[in-house]
Design an enzyme around this catalytic site. Sequence first.
Site, PDB file in Angstrom:
ATOM      1  N   GLU A 297      -0.439  15.665 -12.969  1.00 21.77           N
ATOM      2  CA  GLU A 297       0.824  16.392 -13.102  1.00 21.77           C
ATOM      3  C   GLU A 297       1.988  15.482 -12.752  1.00 21.77           C
ATOM      4  OE1 GLU A 297       0.544  19.994 -10.803  1.00 21.77           O
ATOM      5  OE2 GLU A 297      -0.864  20.911 -12.202  1.00 21.77           O
TER       6      GLU A 297
ATOM      7  N   ALA B   2      -5.113  28.099 -11.864  1.00 22.84           N
ATOM      8  CA  ALA B   2      -5.700  27.818 -10.544  1.00 22.84           C
ATOM      9  C   ALA B   2      -5.468  26.369 -10.146  1.00 22.84           C
ATOM     10  CB  ALA B   2      -7.183  28.160 -10.559  1.00 22.84           C
ATOM     11  N   ARG B   3      -6.328  25.478 -10.616  1.00 22.75           N
ATOM     12  CA  ARG B   3      -6.214  24.057 -10.294  1.00 22.75           C
ATOM     13  C   ARG B   3      -6.640  23.238 -11.507  1.00 22.75           C
ATOM     14  NH1 ARG B   3      -3.433  25.398  -6.825  1.00 22.75           N
ATOM     15  NH2 ARG B   3      -3.524  25.011  -4.582  1.00 22.75           N
TER      16      ARG B   3
ATOM     17  N   HIS C 109       3.444  24.048 -13.786  1.00 18.77           N
ATOM     18  CA  HIS C 109       3.008  24.498 -12.462  1.00 18.77           C
ATOM     19  C   HIS C 109       4.037  25.445 -11.836  1.00 18.77           C
ATOM     20  CE1 HIS C 109       0.043  23.203  -9.111  1.00 18.77           C
ATOM     21  NE2 HIS C 109       0.356  24.482  -8.991  1.00 18.77           N
TER      22      HIS C 109
ATOM     23  N   GLY D  34       3.375  28.666 -11.166  1.00 20.61           N
ATOM     24  CA  GLY D  34       2.686  29.835 -10.632  1.00 20.61           C
ATOM     25  C   GLY D  34       3.336  30.438  -9.406  1.00 20.61           C
ATOM     26  N   ALA D  35       3.848  29.610  -8.499  1.00 19.11           N
ATOM     27  CA  ALA D  35       4.451  30.113  -7.266  1.00 19.11           C
ATOM     28  C   ALA D  35       5.968  30.063  -7.304  1.00 19.11           C
ATOM     29  CB  ALA D  35       3.945  29.307  -6.072  1.00 19.11           C
TER      30      ALA D  35
END
Length: 533
Positions: A268, A238-239, A287, A289-290
């Site tokens: 990051e 998520a974050r 990172h 995820g997308a």
Amino acid sequence: MRRNIVDSYRVLVATKIAPEALEVFASYSQVQVEVQVGLDSSSLAQIISDFDALVVRSAPMVDREVLESASRLKVIGRAGIGVDNIDVEFATQRGILVMNTPEGSTITTAEHTIALMFALVRNIPQGVQSLKSGKWWKGRLVGRELHNKVLGIIGLGNIGRVVAQKAQGLGMRVVAYDPYTSEERFLELHIERRTLEELLRESDVVTCHTPLNEGTRDLIHRGNLSLMKPGSYLINCARGGIVNEEDLAEALREGRIAGAAFDVFVQEPPPVDHPLLALENFICTPHLGASTQEAQRSIARAIAEQICRYLLYREVRNGVNFPALPLENRPLVLSYMRLGEKLGSMAAQLLQAPVERLSVHYQGEVRRLSLEPIGLAVQKGVLENFHSTVNLVNAPFLLRRHGISFRQIQEESLDFHSSIGVEVWGGGRSVEIGGTLFGKKELRVVRLNEFPLEATPEGFILVMENRDRPGVIGRVGSLLGRHGINISRLELGLDRRRNRAISFWNVDSPASVEVLEELRQLEDVISLVQVRL
């Protein structure tokens, strides 16, 4: 929907983007596109006055210099989620809509979560690394099945719901913690509701899918990590900041949980000496995820379609800000919007249950103003505690998605020249809170349920109801003092008929769970809730 009659609109694409975006733009005859990649903000400022719309990703910077030159710009489309490179506040002042594409990465982020879950329980990264270094750790890397295991999901937003569906397909039993999703929605999804503590105790795998805000920062910490089952796993896609990274490293080193997987970090990229990176039972990705081809194509199509629909029809989807307000009475409307948002947030937090119904009561002179933006602000306040993407544009959509009914009522005012009342229902109870403006800018809470009072809605507030007896205020103040919590303001209200009192304690720092429980155990205290505004 009415179409805007103009010859054409010009769109500047100032970033690399999947070709599907250009295909969408080309399908609208009134939209002309120009692609210029690699612009810095100064170069962008020199040409932006020729365009009606701008498409960016994480670059270039769309700062005040650019926006001051954007005499024609109507909309900025962010192909992705984060808008850190856009001065959203100044864009709003200029009447420029900012939109993003939060739904474009839902599937891919959910799939990445599932991938990390498999990697964790089957020791896949360790297996790859050991085999490439010449080791055959077949007997050492014994994993676990996911079938018949319990997955605990923290946050049932778009991604959390998709993760749940995929986990159910794997034969997992899914439980979830989301205080703002209705019981009906849990039943529809075949998910069992749990408190956070119950979820951590019961789950074999815990995965986080909440926004990062003051209410979720360090949501998982040393205290509740100790509640997790030995041999359980923790995932965060998520974050960064939802899980306290130092506390997690300690739990992993001591073997209190079996492993963890992160796609996000507070910083990051994380520093090379980050304590988690040295642990064999911690796996991570940068990172990602997308980061799939499908997601990038979906995001490209979505942002192009959104921009075209807004330019041609003023149709707003995934707005980050709110269109310019009418000039007449604009400062006063903005003040009432601020008040409405605070009242909505406070009412939802005090309800301590998922909101099922929401009503806004406009009393007195406020009825002469534009009420729609005030109502949107109230909706945003109700929703913002559990939706990182909620704003004044998408609040009604999110309210409907959660099955929350909404109505606005205009009434004569009995007590004040002008005031707003917000009432929420849920879990078999209701909370009603009223507020007004002192002057044209000072926000005040003037009523909570049956109690009249005068309080300032800001910061951390302890809202306490107690029996109206001597010594209660002193005991509360002494307890807060012992724990080093400074009281900046205290306001009281009385219901003499029932011999009850209400008090608002504005404090400089939040009270811990343990302090709140101590307060609730004090003599004559009936209820106590901590509110963050």
